[in-house]
Design a protein around this motif. Structure first.
Motif, PDB file in Angstrom:
ATOM      1  N   LYS A  15       0.831  -1.204   0.000  1.00 56.03           N
ATOM      2  CA  LYS A  15       0.000   0.000   0.000  1.00 56.03           C
ATOM      3  C   LYS A  15       0.869   1.259   0.000  1.00 56.03           C
ATOM      4  N   ASN A  16       1.885   1.304   0.836  1.00 59.69           N
ATOM      5  CA  ASN A  16       2.767   2.478   0.881  1.00 59.69           C
ATOM      6  C   ASN A  16       3.592   2.617  -0.392  1.00 59.69           C
ATOM      7  N   ILE A  17       4.007   1.506  -0.955  1.00 58.33           N
ATOM      8  CA  ILE A  17       4.787   1.539  -2.193  1.00 58.33           C
ATOM      9  C   ILE A  17       3.927   2.042  -3.354  1.00 58.33           C
ATOM     10  N   GLU A  18       2.696   1.586  -3.421  1.00 59.31           N
ATOM     11  CA  GLU A  18       1.801   2.002  -4.502  1.00 59.31           C
ATOM     12  C   GLU A  18       1.517   3.501  -4.456  1.00 59.31           C
ATOM     13  N   GLY A  19       1.634   4.107  -3.280  1.00 61.18           N
ATOM     14  CA  GLY A  19       1.366   5.529  -3.132  1.00 61.18           C
ATOM     15  C   GLY A  19       2.518   6.438  -3.545  1.00 61.18           C
ATOM     16  N   LEU A  20       3.654   5.868  -3.923  1.00 60.74           N
ATOM     17  CA  LEU A  20       4.812   6.678  -4.296  1.00 60.74           C
ATOM     18  C   LEU A  20       4.679   7.218  -5.717  1.00 60.74           C
ATOM     19  N   SER A  21       5.291   8.361  -5.936  1.00 59.66           N
ATOM     20  CA  SER A  21       5.281   8.980  -7.258  1.00 59.66           C
ATOM     21  C   SER A  21       6.008   8.097  -8.269  1.00 59.66           C
ATOM     22  N   LYS A  22       5.474   8.032  -9.451  1.00 57.85           N
ATOM     23  CA  LYS A  22       6.118   7.285 -10.538  1.00 57.85           C
ATOM     24  C   LYS A  22       6.821   8.240 -11.505  1.00 57.85           C
ATOM     25  N   LYS A  23       6.782   9.545 -11.197  1.00 61.99           N
ATOM     26  CA  LYS A  23       7.295  10.545 -12.127  1.00 61.99           C
ATOM     27  C   LYS A  23       8.639  11.121 -11.721  1.00 61.99           C
ATOM     28  N   SER A  24       9.162  10.749 -10.570  1.00 59.91           N
ATOM     29  CA  SER A  24      10.387  11.379 -10.105  1.00 59.91           C
ATOM     30  C   SER A  24      11.424  10.349  -9.677  1.00 59.91           C
ATOM     31  N   ALA A  25      12.663  10.644  -9.975  1.00 56.79           N
ATOM     32  CA  ALA A  25      13.770   9.852  -9.432  1.00 56.79           C
ATOM     33  C   ALA A  25      13.968  10.277  -7.983  1.00 56.79           C
ATOM     34  N   GLU A  69      12.530  12.830  -3.150  1.00 59.63           N
ATOM     35  CA  GLU A  69      12.441  12.896  -4.610  1.00 59.63           C
ATOM     36  C   GLU A  69      13.369  13.989  -5.116  1.00 59.63           C
ATOM     37  N   THR A  70      14.152  13.666  -6.133  1.00 66.29           N
ATOM     38  CA  THR A  70      15.121  14.613  -6.668  1.00 66.29           C
ATOM     39  C   THR A  70      14.747  15.129  -8.047  1.00 66.29           C
ATOM     40  N   GLY A  71      13.856  14.458  -8.720  1.00 68.04           N
ATOM     41  CA  GLY A  71      13.468  14.875 -10.066  1.00 68.04           C
ATOM     42  C   GLY A  71      14.246  14.164 -11.158  1.00 68.04           C
ATOM     43  N   THR A  72      15.576  14.113 -11.021  1.00 69.53           N
ATOM     44  CA  THR A  72      16.391  13.441 -12.036  1.00 69.53           C
ATOM     45  C   THR A  72      17.309  12.417 -11.380  1.00 69.53           C
ATOM     46  N   VAL A  73      17.704  11.435 -12.158  1.00 71.19           N
ATOM     47  CA  VAL A  73      18.603  10.402 -11.642  1.00 71.19           C
ATOM     48  C   VAL A  73      19.991  10.983 -11.363  1.00 71.19           C
TER      49      VAL A  73
END
Length: 90
Positions: A15-25, A69-73
């Motif tokens: 549940k906590n993992i599914e709530g994470l952003s998929k758009k940011s490194a 979250e940093t935005g980029t790798v």
């Protein structure tokens, strides 16, 4: 080193993992119940949850995580290195 804010500690659950952003490194920490850092890692966009979940059960008492979250790798790689250097001086 500028104070980097990580999320509050959360248990490693689907549940906590599914709530994470998929758009940011970002950078993640696997921590124990006292918030001691057991592992620091980075992940590219869309992989934060996968990388964190791979560590579930790997460390004794390492059942919680915190992320930044940093935005980029590239930014994630730099931050991960800074955290590693800081922790080796403790």
């Amino acid at each position: 080193m500028k104070n980097i804010r990580f999320t509050n500690k959360k248990p490693i659950t689907k549940k906590n993992i599914e709530g994470l952003s998929k758009k940011s490194a970002g950078v993640y920490k696997i921590v124990d119940k006292t918030d001691e850092v057991l592992y620091v890692g980075k992940a590219k966009a869309g992989r934060l949850g996968d990388r964190i979940y791979e560590h579930k059960g790997r460390f004794k008492d390492g059942t919680n995580f915190r992320i930044h979250e940093t935005g980029t790798v590239e930014k994630a790689e730099k931050l991960e290195k800074r955290i590693d250097r800081k922790s080796t001086r403790l």
